[in-house]
Structures are given as structure tokens and as C-alpha cells.
Design an enzyme around this catalytic site. Structure first.
Site, mmCIF file in Angstrom:
data_model
loop_
_atom_site.group_PDB
_atom_site.id
_atom_site.type_symbol
_atom_site.label_atom_id
_atom_site.label_comp_id
_atom_site.label_asym_id
_atom_site.label_seq_id
_atom_site.Cartn_x
_atom_site.Cartn_y
_atom_site.Cartn_z
ATOM 1 N N ASN A 24 51.392 40.984 50.593
ATOM 2 C CA ASN A 24 51.744 39.671 51.000
ATOM 3 C C ASN A 24 52.270 39.483 52.408
ATOM 4 O OD1 ASN A 24 52.549 40.188 47.920
ATOM 5 N ND2 ASN A 24 52.162 38.010 48.142
ATOM 6 N N CYS A 66 47.230 44.423 45.199
ATOM 7 C CA CYS A 66 46.895 44.675 43.606
ATOM 8 C C CYS A 66 45.993 45.692 43.412
ATOM 9 C CB CYS A 66 46.543 43.000 43.117
ATOM 10 S SG CYS A 66 46.022 43.335 41.352
ATOM 11 N N HIS A 121 51.438 31.638 47.777
ATOM 12 C CA HIS A 121 51.322 33.225 47.806
ATOM 13 C C HIS A 121 50.276 33.578 48.467
ATOM 14 C CE1 HIS A 121 52.419 36.674 44.849
ATOM 15 N NE2 HIS A 121 51.150 37.009 45.476
ATOM 16 N N ARG A 174 57.930 43.937 43.381
ATOM 17 C CA ARG A 174 57.051 43.810 42.367
ATOM 18 C C ARG A 174 55.446 43.976 42.960
ATOM 19 N NH1 ARG A 174 52.182 41.497 41.330
ATOM 20 N NH2 ARG A 174 53.334 39.365 42.110
ATOM 21 N N ASP A 175 54.958 42.843 43.706
ATOM 22 C CA ASP A 175 53.904 42.751 44.114
ATOM 23 C C ASP A 175 53.795 43.899 45.273
ATOM 24 O OD1 ASP A 175 51.366 42.007 44.651
ATOM 25 O OD2 ASP A 175 51.822 39.870 44.926
ATOM 26 N N HIS A 229 48.336 36.509 50.531
ATOM 27 C CA HIS A 229 48.318 37.917 51.075
ATOM 28 C C HIS A 229 47.731 37.631 52.508
ATOM 29 C CE1 HIS A 229 49.216 40.536 47.306
ATOM 30 N NE2 HIS A 229 49.278 39.280 46.912
HETATM 31 P P1 HMG Z 1 44.538 45.630 27.180
HETATM 32 O O1 HMG Z 1 44.177 47.040 27.067
HETATM 33 O O2 HMG Z 1 43.655 44.415 26.780
HETATM 34 O O3 HMG Z 1 45.695 45.375 25.969
HETATM 35 O O4 HMG Z 1 45.431 45.356 28.393
HETATM 36 P P2 HMG Z 1 45.942 45.588 24.493
HETATM 37 O O5 HMG Z 1 46.768 44.541 23.745
HETATM 38 O O6 HMG Z 1 44.740 46.010 23.819
HETATM 39 O O7 HMG Z 1 46.981 46.723 24.460
HETATM 40 C C1 HMG Z 1 46.410 48.074 25.037
HETATM 41 C C2 HMG Z 1 47.577 49.251 25.343
HETATM 42 O O8 HMG Z 1 48.565 48.648 26.090
HETATM 43 C C3 HMG Z 1 48.321 49.210 23.943
HETATM 44 O O9 HMG Z 1 49.017 50.477 24.189
HETATM 45 C C4 HMG Z 1 49.404 48.375 24.193
HETATM 46 O O10 HMG Z 1 50.777 48.534 23.372
HETATM 47 C C5 HMG Z 1 49.864 48.411 25.651
HETATM 48 P P3 HMG Z 1 48.098 51.891 23.415
HETATM 49 O O11 HMG Z 1 48.010 51.637 21.896
HETATM 50 O O12 HMG Z 1 46.877 52.054 24.174
HETATM 51 O O13 HMG Z 1 49.352 52.922 23.673
HETATM 52 N N1 HMG Z 1 50.358 47.102 26.031
HETATM 53 C C6 HMG Z 1 51.483 46.706 26.672
HETATM 54 N N2 HMG Z 1 52.633 47.877 27.064
HETATM 55 C C7 HMG Z 1 53.561 47.344 27.883
HETATM 56 N N3 HMG Z 1 53.618 46.299 28.008
HETATM 57 C C8 HMG Z 1 52.885 45.253 27.840
HETATM 58 C C9 HMG Z 1 51.718 45.526 26.996
HETATM 59 N N4 HMG Z 1 50.722 45.113 26.587
HETATM 60 C C10 HMG Z 1 49.921 45.781 25.854
HETATM 61 N N5 HMG Z 1 53.201 44.094 28.002
HETATM 62 C C11 HMG Z 1 46.888 43.934 29.431
HETATM 63 C C12 HMG Z 1 45.688 44.013 28.628
HETATM 64 C C13 HMG Z 1 47.216 42.569 29.861
HETATM 65 C C14 HMG Z 1 48.242 44.272 28.586
HETATM 66 C C15 HMG Z 1 46.713 44.691 30.694
HETATM 67 O O14 HMG Z 1 45.355 44.609 31.261
HETATM 68 C C16 HMG Z 1 47.889 44.875 31.560
HETATM 69 O O15 HMG Z 1 48.903 44.941 31.662
HETATM 70 N N6 HMG Z 1 47.420 44.184 32.937
HETATM 71 C C17 HMG Z 1 48.438 44.081 33.964
HETATM 72 C C18 HMG Z 1 47.840 43.860 35.175
HETATM 73 C C19 HMG Z 1 48.773 43.743 36.064
HETATM 74 O O16 HMG Z 1 49.876 43.826 36.050
HETATM 75 N N7 HMG Z 1 48.141 43.532 37.472
HETATM 76 C C20 HMG Z 1 48.930 42.984 38.799
HETATM 77 C C21 HMG Z 1 49.816 41.843 38.553
HETATM 78 S S1 HMG Z 1 48.895 40.515 39.063
HETATM 79 C C22 HMG Z 1 48.794 40.244 40.778
HETATM 80 O O17 HMG Z 1 49.305 41.094 41.483
HETATM 81 C C23 HMG Z 1 48.515 38.962 41.172
HETATM 82 C C24 HMG Z 1 49.782 37.875 41.743
HETATM 83 O O18 HMG Z 1 50.458 38.750 42.513
HETATM 84 C C25 HMG Z 1 49.177 36.796 42.468
HETATM 85 C C26 HMG Z 1 48.280 36.888 43.641
HETATM 86 O O19 HMG Z 1 48.517 37.723 44.514
HETATM 87 O O20 HMG Z 1 47.146 36.343 43.378
HETATM 88 C C27 HMG Z 1 50.300 37.664 40.432
HETATM 89 MG MG MG Z 2 50.062 38.953 45.000
#
Ligand code: HMG
Ligand code: MG
Length: 300
Positions: free
Chosen positions: A246, A237, A204, A13-14, A206
Site C-alpha cells: 500500500n 497480496c 486503498h 494485515r495487508d 497500492h
Molecule cells: P475454500 O478452500 O474455498 O474454503 O477457501 P472451504 O470453506 O472449502 O474451506 C477449506 C479449508 O479452509 C477448511 O479446512 C476450512 O475449515 C478452512 P480443512 O477442512 O481443509 O482443514 N477455512 C478456514 N479456516 C480459518 N478461517 C476461516 C476459514 N474458512 C475456511 N475463515 C476461503 C475459501 C475464503 C476460506 C480462502 O480462500 C481464504 O481464506 N482466502 C483468504 C484470502 C486472503 O486473505 N487474501 C488476502 C486478503 S484480500 C487483499 O489483500 C485485498 C485487500 O487488501 C484490498 C485490495 O488491496 O484490493 C483487502
Molecule cells: Mg490491499
């Protein structure tokens, strides 16, 4: 040090969420299976997020279905109720919600404030608990934010406490951009452990600035026993520009085994899994141990 450490492998995933080269669902399933066969039994396999936000995680439902019958624990990331429904539909038993200690990263990553994110997670966690699904909680940017700079430890303590109180069984502290140093990591763990038991805190880290192993060692000395790592040091990310992956799982395993802490991981099999995925994404592993073992093999 007590000789039990739990490793959460987050490479699929990450690691893969930010790679340039797309990796097919079949190859992602193969990667998870190879990691599992190497002895990594808790693996984060994908995320149920917007495909517009993270295109590389499309097909996470199929990846999960491809591995769910193995006797391991397979986690998926969930940002909201839509994601929760997707995860529940495929039978996920552990999901992870992800909040940030900083407003800037929260806005960039999940398009809402930190307070709004908690309100989004509340029904997700409630429904998961009612459905018998465990919820892990991430806090990002615990030692620095690409948008807001330095982060006050109190912000990390506050958000960790909220996630814990909402019902997360574990809180994973993310140094998303890998800027932490051992003293800061130690102080942070000590501060958060005032609100969330140390045994429920994961590290966690990086490795952007090459400090991750040193930070982990400091955390181990503080009593933390859960480590998130990525095979080959994969990843980053998209919302943390310039941040690298990571800490490499090979590096963590090598350090722990060298300290007399058994990991149950077969280094040769892990290296093979890493080399296979590295060939697919078209770049050699950045994990130091993987690089060293590959160089040694070439010299033979
Ligand atoms: P948004 O645009 O504010 O959401 O995004 P929305 O509710 O207005 O929806 C917009 C569109 O997204 C719509 O589709 C929804 O249906 C769709 P459209 O009508 O435009 O075709 N949608 C989804 N589709 C699939 N699955 C869903 C979903 N939700 C809405 N769950 C949202 C808000 C949170 C959805 C968006 O910003 C997002 O998905 N962000 C994810 C970011 C992400 O995954 N980042 C990487 C992971 S975090 C990380 O790596 C850090 C970590 O490793 C820890 C660390 O290192 O610190 C964990
Ligand atoms: Mg991470």
C-alpha cells in the site's frame, strides 16, 4: 480542502500477509502498539482467513487480544461465517469483508465467483449487524486485475452498491495491483459516489507503479477523506503477483501535513515503528519518506 482525513493503517494485515519472513505474534502486537502510540488509532491488525491461504496471518486472534484494550479501533478481515465466528469470539467490534470487481481475482483470492462472495457475506453482515459489530467492505481490483486486465468502472459501482446496501458502513476501493492513474482514480470515485456517499468511500491504493500519492491527491480533490495506508509501504497480496505494498503511511502523513491537513501522527514514532518491523522482515522500508528520513539520520 477540508482539513479532516481519516487514515486506516493496514500494515499489520495487508503489509505482513505477504512477507517472506514470518513475524511472531509478539512482534505483531508490538508493531500495532507502536503504530497506536504514533497516533494511528484505526488499525487493521489481522485476518480470520484460511491458514492454508494466508499462513502469515495465523495468530491474528492473539494479535487482536494483545491490543484490544487500547482505546483504538482495531479491524480484522473476515471471508466467511467461520471467520466471523473467530472474530466475534475475541470481541472484534469492526470486521471487513472483501469482494472483488473482477471474477479472476475473486476466484484466485477467495475461491468463488463475485456473486457467490456476496451470498457468503450476506449472513456475515446480517449476523454482525445483529451483534452490534460494524462491517467495512472492500472492493479489490477497482482499477485493474492481474487476471482479467482492465476493469469497467460499472463493475466497481455495482459491487460497491451491493456492499453498501447489505449494510457496510464504508466501502474501501482497492487498487490491488497499483496500476491506476489520477484521472482514472478520480473518474472512478465520481462514479461510485453516485451510489455510495463520498464520505463513506475509502481509498486503498497500492503503489506498484508509483502512482498512489497522485491518485490519492486526485481523490482528495474529489472529496474523499478516508485513506488506507501501510507503515513503510509494506505489503502486497499473494493473489496479486508482482503487486507491491500500500501507499506508505509516512508518505501520506508527509503529504497531508504539507497540505495543512493535521493527521495527529508523530512522524518520529511512526518511523521507529516502521524501522523495527523492517528489521524483523529483513528489508528496508519502501516508503519514500521513511527512506529519506533514514538517509538523513545516517548522514548526521
Ligand atoms: P475454500 O478452500 O474455498 O474454503 O477457501 P472451504 O470453506 O472449502 O474451506 C477449506 C479449508 O479452509 C477448511 O479446512 C476450512 O475449515 C478452512 P480443512 O477442512 O481443509 O482443514 N477455512 C478456514 N479456516 C480459518 N478461517 C476461516 C476459514 N474458512 C475456511 N475463515 C476461503 C475459501 C475464503 C476460506 C480462502 O480462500 C481464504 O481464506 N482466502 C483468504 C484470502 C486472503 O486473505 N487474501 C488476502 C486478503 S484480500 C487483499 O489483500 C485485498 C485487500 O487488501 C484490498 C485490495 O488491496 O484490493 C483487502
Ligand atoms: Mg490491499
Amino acid at each position: 480542502m477540508s482539513n479532516s482525513v481519516r487514515i486506516i493503517e493496514v500494515g499489520p494485515r495487508d503489509g505482513l500477509q505477504n512477507e517472506q519472513m514470518p513475524v511472531s505474534v509478539e512482534a505483531r502486537i508490538g508493531f500495532v502498539k507502536a503504530l497506536f502510540a504514533a497516533g494511528l488509532h484505526t488499525i487493521e491488525v489481522g485476518s480470520f482467513v484460511s491458514p492454508k491461504a494466508i499462513p502469515k496471518m495465523q495468530g491474528s486472534d492473539q494479535v487482536f487480544c494483545g491490543v484490544r484494550d487500547l482505546p483504538g479501533e482495531f479491524h480484522v478481515l473476515v471471508p466467511n461465517e467461520k471467520g466471523y465466528e473467530g472474530a466475534r469470539a475475541v470481541g472484534a467490534k469492526v470486521i471487513a469483508v472483501f469482494a472483488s470487481a473482477s471474477e479472476g481475482f475473486s476466484r484466485a483470492n477467495i475461491n468463488c465467483s463475485v456473486a457467490e462472495s456476496i451470498e457468503r457475506f450476506r449472513p456475515v453482515i446480517e449476523r454482525a449487524r445483529a451483534d452490534g459489530i460494524k462491517v467495512r467492505g472492500y472492493v479489490s481490483c477497482v482499477l485493474g486485475c492481474p487476471y482479467d486486465g482492465d476493469i469497467a468502472p460499472n463493475s466497481v459501482v455495482d459491487i460497491s452498491k451491493r456492499l453498501w446496501q447489505l449494510g457496510c458502513y464504508e466501502v474501501s476501493l482497492g487498487d490491488t495491483i497499483g496500476v491506476g492513474t489520477p484521472t482514472k482514480a478520480r473518474q472512478l470515485l465520481r462514479a461510485v459516489a453516485g451510489e455510495v456517499p463520498m464520505q463513506n468511500l475509502a481509498m486503498h491504493f497500492h503503489d506498484t507503479y508509483g502512482q498512489a500519492l497522485a491518485n490519492l491527491y486526485a481523490g482528495l480533490e474529489e472529496g474523499s477523506r478516508i485513506i488506507d495506508s501501510a507503515a513503510g509501504g509494506l505489503g502486497g497480496c499473494p493473489y496479486a503477483p508482482g503487486a507491491t505494498g500500500n501507499v506508505g503511511t509516512e508518505d501520506v502523513v508527509y503529504m497531508l501535513e504539507g497540505m495543512g491537513i493535521a493527521t495527529g501522527v508523530d512522524m518520529e514514532k511512526l518511523l521507529a515503528a516502521t524501522n523495527t518491523i523492517s528489521a524483523l522482515i529483513g528489508r528496508p522500508p519502501v516508503s519514500r519518506v521513511a527512506a529519506a528520513l533514514n538517509a538523513k539520520a545516517r548522514a548526521r
